[in-house]
Design an enzyme around this catalytic site. Structure first.
Site, PDB file in Angstrom:
ATOM      1  N   LYS A  50     -30.327 -48.914  -4.289  1.00 27.86           N
ATOM      2  CA  LYS A  50     -29.573 -49.789  -5.177  1.00 27.86           C
ATOM      3  C   LYS A  50     -28.174 -49.054  -5.336  1.00 27.86           C
ATOM      4  CE  LYS A  50     -30.397 -53.254  -8.077  1.00 27.86           C
ATOM      5  NZ  LYS A  50     -31.356 -54.498  -7.892  1.00 27.86           N
TER       6      LYS A  50
HETATM    7  N1  GLU Z   1     -30.995 -57.480  -6.214  1.00 24.61           N
HETATM    8  C1  GLU Z   1     -32.483 -58.149  -5.916  1.00 24.61           C
HETATM    9  C2  GLU Z   1     -33.599 -57.158  -6.475  1.00 24.61           C
HETATM   10  O1  GLU Z   1     -33.380 -56.652  -7.348  1.00 24.61           O
HETATM   11  C3  GLU Z   1     -32.345 -58.336  -4.526  1.00 24.61           C
HETATM   12  C4  GLU Z   1     -32.377 -57.134  -3.541  1.00 24.61           C
HETATM   13  C5  GLU Z   1     -32.367 -57.403  -2.205  1.00 24.61           C
HETATM   14  O2  GLU Z   1     -32.283 -58.696  -1.485  1.00 24.61           O
HETATM   15  O3  GLU Z   1     -32.227 -56.413  -1.385  1.00 24.61           O
HETATM   16  O4  GLU Z   1     -34.501 -57.581  -5.896  1.00 24.61           O
END
Ligand code: GLU
Length: 423
Positions: free
Chosen positions: A113
């Site tokens: 993240k």
């Molecule tokens: N931000 C989204 C999540 O929390 C998508 C993450 C992604 O597609 O890599 O799942």
């Protein structure tokens, strides 16, 4: 969407919460101590402080993060959020949840993240572009199509993914579309990606409703948050005949027991910038919205909005988490004791990363799929994952969050064990 009252500024931190959830599931599956130590840490945590030239000529310094929780199964994957309340502890928790999320739906990814502490709502497009490009440069130590692939999250969007992809590509001298997902279609984005989180949440709602004998056509729903996940979930629920009685965004909530016309609410928000002030609905705060009468509650904004302070007052019998981390462990226990079924984030919002995976596969193969193909494959993966989590919950006699974590942790522990420890 920003709901500042939801932010945890006290102990335990959000990462402590993620570790607490992990420990509960680790106990259930009898995970050994060594593996517990490995999986309860983030592997890499990068903090960057970087300057951005603002439109008025001043220079501001922003702080951002990119964290890899676990990279055992393949490259790491996870979004980047821009929000004033971003902290390292939040990003670490979100990275750990990405590991479990990818494992629950069986994607060949570890969890990551990123985030920048900033308020994009008061920044111009030019300032946002400068911030994004410099942040990309700072974290380019870690990202790459075979290493770590960012995606949209709170307050980031396809345009920001395009700037990340372009910046990374400029550094390498050729186009590398696989470095991000959630890109605009014209740059190799996937059909169906923009709607994938909300669509996946709705597939999961259908599965949960059928297990609970809840007739969706006779049910009502509240969706808290009207960003990429919430607005799509609200629209798709409305289209399938669910009476959506309440929605909200960071500026406030609206509720009508007669049901809202979601296409009209979307048009109202496009016109005025918020859902507030919509005709024929009662205005209220986000906190008030969560405890209004409904059958299904979809928190689709930020973390920690369902807590020990309001869990006893939640009227819904089914909570489907489109947001990451909206329910605290204390609230989980209260809801479980009350018989409220909570479908956890790592399952309920996994549609986004699943179609991100499809986008990455399409980029690596330079071979686009149709929207029908994308949605069919998404449906297959989400329903299979739901069934596996549901069965695990019954087998261990635990709530669905712990069940989803048991499944995910077991998978990650298995391949960690098979790979072994280097050296
Ligand atoms: N931000 C989204 C999540 O929390 C998508 C993450 C992604 O597609 O890599 O799942």
């Amino acid at each position: 969407m920003a709901i500042s009252t939801s932010v945890r500024t006290h102990e335990p931190s959000l990462f402590d919460v993620a570790v607490e959830q992990f420990s509960i599931a680790a106990d259930v599956i009898g995970l050994d101590d060594g593996m517990r130590r490995v999986l309860s840490h983030c592997r890499r945590e990068l903090t960057v402080n970087f300057p951005v030239e603002m439109d008025d000529g001043s220079v501001q310094v922003f702080t951002g993060y990119r964290v890899h929780h676990n990279s055992g199964p393949g490259p790491t994957k996870g979004g980047i959020r821009f929000h004033p309340d971003v902290t390292i502890e939040e990003v670490k928790a979100l990275a750990m949840w990405m590991t479990w999320k990818c494992a629950v739906v069986g994607l060949p990814y570890g969890g990551a993240k990123g985030g920048v502490t900033c308020n994009p709502k008061v920044m111009s497009q030019n300032e946002l572009q400068n911030l994004t490009r410099r942040f990309t440069t700072e974290i380019s130590l870690l990202i790459g199509p075979n290493r770590d692939i960012p995606a949209p999250d709170v307050n980031t969007n396809p345009q920001i993914m395009a700037w990340i992809m372009d910046t990374y590509s400029m550094h390498h001298g050729y186009s590398i579309p696989g470095v991000t997902t959630g890109k605009p279609l014209i740059l190799g984005g996937s059909e169906g990606r923009a709607e994938a989180t909300g669509r996946g949440t709705v597939f999961i709602t259908q599965e949960a409703a059928s297990r609970l004998n809840l007739d969706l056509g006779a049910s009502s729903a509240i969706v808290q948050g009207f960003g990429n996940a919430g607005s799509v979930a609200a629209r798709l629920l409305h289209e399938m005949g669910v009476k959506v009685v309440g929605v909200s965004d960071s500026s406030g909530a609206i509720y009508s027991s007669d049901g809202l016309s979601i296409p009209d609410v979307i048009a109202h928000k496009a016109r005025t910038g918020s859902v507030g002030g919509y005709d024929g609905a009662q205005g209220m705060t986000n906190e008030e919205l969560l405890v209004q009468p409904c059958d299904i509650l979809v928190p689709a904004a930020l973390e920690e909005v369902i807590t020990e302070h309001n869990a006893a007052d939640i009227k819904a019998q089914l909570v489907v988490e489109a947001a990451n981390g909206p329910t605290t462990p204390e609230a989980d226990r209260i809801l479980y004791d009350r018989g409220v079924v909570v479908v956890p984030d790592i399952l309920a919002n996994a549609g986004g990363v699943t179609v991100s995976y499809f986008e990455w596969v399409q980029a690596l193969q330079a071979f686009p799929w149709t929207e029908v193909e994308v949605n069919e494959r998404l449906h297959r993966i989400m329903t299979r994952a739901f069934a596996a989590v549901y069965e695990t919950a019954q087998r261990y006699n635990v709530h669905m969050r712990t069940a989803a974590l048991c499944l995910a942790i077991q998978r990650v522990a298995d391949f960690t064990r098979v790979r072994g420890i280097y050296p």
